[in-house]
Design a protein around this motif. Structure first.
Motif, PDB file in Angstrom:
ATOM      1  N   PHE A  51       0.821  -1.200   0.000  1.00  0.00           N
ATOM      2  CA  PHE A  51       0.000   0.000   0.000  1.00  0.00           C
ATOM      3  C   PHE A  51       0.863   1.261   0.000  1.00  0.00           C
ATOM      4  CE2 PHE A  51      -2.366  -3.343   2.158  1.00  0.00           C
ATOM      5  CZ  PHE A  51      -3.634  -3.256   1.601  1.00  0.00           C
ATOM      6  N   TYR A 311      -6.910   1.022   4.781  1.00  0.00           N
ATOM      7  CA  TYR A 311      -6.178   0.184   3.826  1.00  0.00           C
ATOM      8  C   TYR A 311      -6.817  -1.195   3.852  1.00  0.00           C
ATOM      9  CZ  TYR A 311      -2.656   3.779   4.914  1.00  0.00           C
ATOM     10  OH  TYR A 311      -2.006   4.952   5.153  1.00  0.00           O
ATOM     11  N   ASN A 370      -6.000  -4.141  -4.256  1.00  0.00           N
ATOM     12  CA  ASN A 370      -5.401  -3.245  -3.279  1.00  0.00           C
ATOM     13  C   ASN A 370      -6.304  -2.014  -3.156  1.00  0.00           C
ATOM     14  OD1 ASN A 370      -3.847  -0.899  -2.406  1.00  0.00           O
ATOM     15  ND2 ASN A 370      -2.013  -2.153  -2.621  1.00  0.00           N
ATOM     16  N   PHE A 372      -7.509   1.535  -1.145  1.00  0.00           N
ATOM     17  CA  PHE A 372      -7.133   2.650  -0.278  1.00  0.00           C
ATOM     18  C   PHE A 372      -8.342   3.585  -0.222  1.00  0.00           C
ATOM     19  CE2 PHE A 372      -5.648   7.018   0.071  1.00  0.00           C
ATOM     20  CZ  PHE A 372      -4.603   7.000   0.974  1.00  0.00           C
TER      21      PHE A 372
END
Length: 495
Positions: A51, A311, A370, A372
């Motif tokens: 991240f 995250y 991933n 965010f």
């Protein structure tokens, strides 16, 4: 003899300033309190996911390239770039989602679908934004301001109407567009400058030129990969980088700092550059007699938002998301009011959601995503464990309602990061993620100074100083302060 220079903080501005001064022969030691460099642009790895912990938009690529060229280097030798074909996807509360792409003609057609002739007006809007951007780059950003008369110079006064420094952003955009969707697309970047559209000077319409004309990019390895490139550059220039070194104070010799103190360690210094949080350096590191700004000064500042970040590593693909995604509420003024006027945890919050695994498959395991999530929130809020979990659940339910993506299932990694983490990791004033807002009276000469008024060898760089918030701005700040240092030493900085 080479000046023994100590730079505090290894974010982009600290790395940039260190490289510039080492290149000119300074003996530079760069001290970083955390275990890795990059500042807010660090990375965090867990469960096969990588991240970017902070900034995730790579904008104004020419600023990065110009910095490397300034040192006789090529940016592409330190990290590569990929221009995104889809810049971002926008979700609206009461309208269908849209995508903004690298095809400006398609974006004009999109604006035409919002209201008649809006595509033509968008081109006119971008033309004025480009003009202001060129003026800012040539005459405004890469210079120091020591007095109000330097800021309000002849050109600013003569062309003030064209630069729109006395008009707020929201009013300015309404002169071109009535449709809320069009206005939100052109105004959203203000929150990443730490302010709201009704408080930001319309000068910052330049941000539309930045993303719609100049483009949105992704560096190899994310923003942390770009930061790693700057670290390698600094080390090649001769900078000694020491991590895990938290500065605790200074020793003085009359009106100069003689030593930078890190617990039991001492670092002799002819010159000190603070790239860490400005308020922290002034109020926690300096003894009272050497402080320039009073508590009343800091209390009067408009502090930029903190960020409530989640995250997440998801073990499946998110079909409704692009790399960059934004959500704008119908009444987005309420969110800004909940940040700047009546601080509280936002209800129906606007948010930013990144899936950089859409571009960088190495940031997540095969088949994974991933994620965010970022919600701008007021600085100084109570950030306790109970509040975090309650608000995280509200945000995830909100995202599902807005985007149709359920982020409760197939979760492999989850971490919350907010006010207290910004304070613990970066000594951030009130937990701000950005620094000071970009209001008119927190622009240029109205921002904290690059040089101490009481200590001859103490300088400051980074997001609190001119030109302000954002990675490109902190790089420019590094160049500005390096030039000011060389002027103070009576030496030219040019390569």
């Amino acid at each position: 003899m080479a000046e023994k220079t100590v730079v505090i903080g290894a974010g982009f501005s600290g790395l940039a300033t260190s490289a510039l001064l080492a290149h000119k022969g300074h003996q530079v030691t760069l001290l970083e309190k955390n275990d890795s460099t990059g500042g807010r642009a660090r990375e965090w790895k867990s469960g096969g996911f990588t991240f970017d912990m902070g900034p995730s938009w790579y904008l104004m690529p020419e600023v990065f390239d110009a910095f490397f060229e300034y040192l006789g280097k090529r940016r592409e030798d330190y990290f590569s770039l990929h221009q995104l074909s889809t810049y971002y996807k926008v979700f609206f509360e009461k309208a269908d989602a849209v995508t903004i792409t690298s095809d400006l003609d398609e974006t004009k057609k999109l604006f035409d679908s919002f209201e008649p002739m809006a595509g033509l007006r968008l081109q006119k809007y971008l033309d004025q934004a480009e003009y202001k951007y060129d003026v800012a780059m040539k005459e405004f950003l890469y210079r120091e301001y020591r007095s109000i008369f330097q800021f309000f110079n002849r050109r600013i006064i003569r062309e003030g109407l064209k630069l729109n420094i006395f008009t707020n952003m929201d009013s300015f955009v309404k002169n071109y567009f009535q449709d809320l969707r069009a206005r939100q697309i052109l105004e959203y970047a203000m929150v990443f400058l730490g302010t709201g559209p009704k408080d930001a000077p319309a000068l910052y319409s330049i941000m539309s030129h930045v993303d719609l004309n100049l483009g949105v990019y992704y560096p190899e390895g994310g923003m942390a990969g770009a930061a790693a490139g700057f670290r390698r550059l600094a080390e090649e220039c001769g900078v000694r980088i020491l991590t895990g070194r938290s500065v605790t104070g200074f020793e003085y010799d009359k009106n100069r700092i003689s030593t930078v103190v890190c617990g039991d360690e001492r670092y002799p210094a002819d010159l000190v550059v603070n790239s860490a949080d400005y308020h922290h350096a002034e109020t926690d590191l300096l003894t009272r007699e050497y402080r320039r700004y009073s508590p009343a000064y800091w209390n009067s500042r408009v502090v930029a938002p903190s960020m409530f970040i989640i995250y997440m590593g998801i073990n499946r693909q998110l079909e409704n998301m692009e790399h960059h995604n934004l959500y704008f509420a119908e009444d987005w003024d309420r969110h800004f009011d909940q940040i700047f006027k009546k601080p509280e945890w936002p209800s129906n919050p606007c948010f930013y959601l990144s899936c950089n695994s859409k571009t960088d498959t190495t940031s997540a395991p095969p088949g994974g995503e991933n994620v965010f999530i970022l919600v701008p929130v007021a600085p100084g809020l109570d950030d306790n464990d109970s509040q975090r979990e309650v608000y995280a659940e509200e945000v995830l339910r909100h995202i599902e309602k807005v985007t149709g993506e359920d982020l409760h299932s197939d979760v492999a990694v989850r971490r919350i990061y907010s006010h207290r983490d910004f304070m613990a990791d970066y000594n951030a004033y009130k937990g701000t993620a950005l620094g000071l807002s970009h209001t008119l009276f927190q622009t240029a000469v109205f921002r904290p100074a690059h040089q101490s008024a009481k200590l001859r060898n103490l300088f400051y760089t980074g997001q609190f100083t001119h030109p302000g918030v954002g990675v490109p701005m902190t790089l420019i700040s590094g160049q500005v302060v390096a030039e000011e240092i060389e002027k103070a030493l009576g030496k030219p900085l040019g390569v």
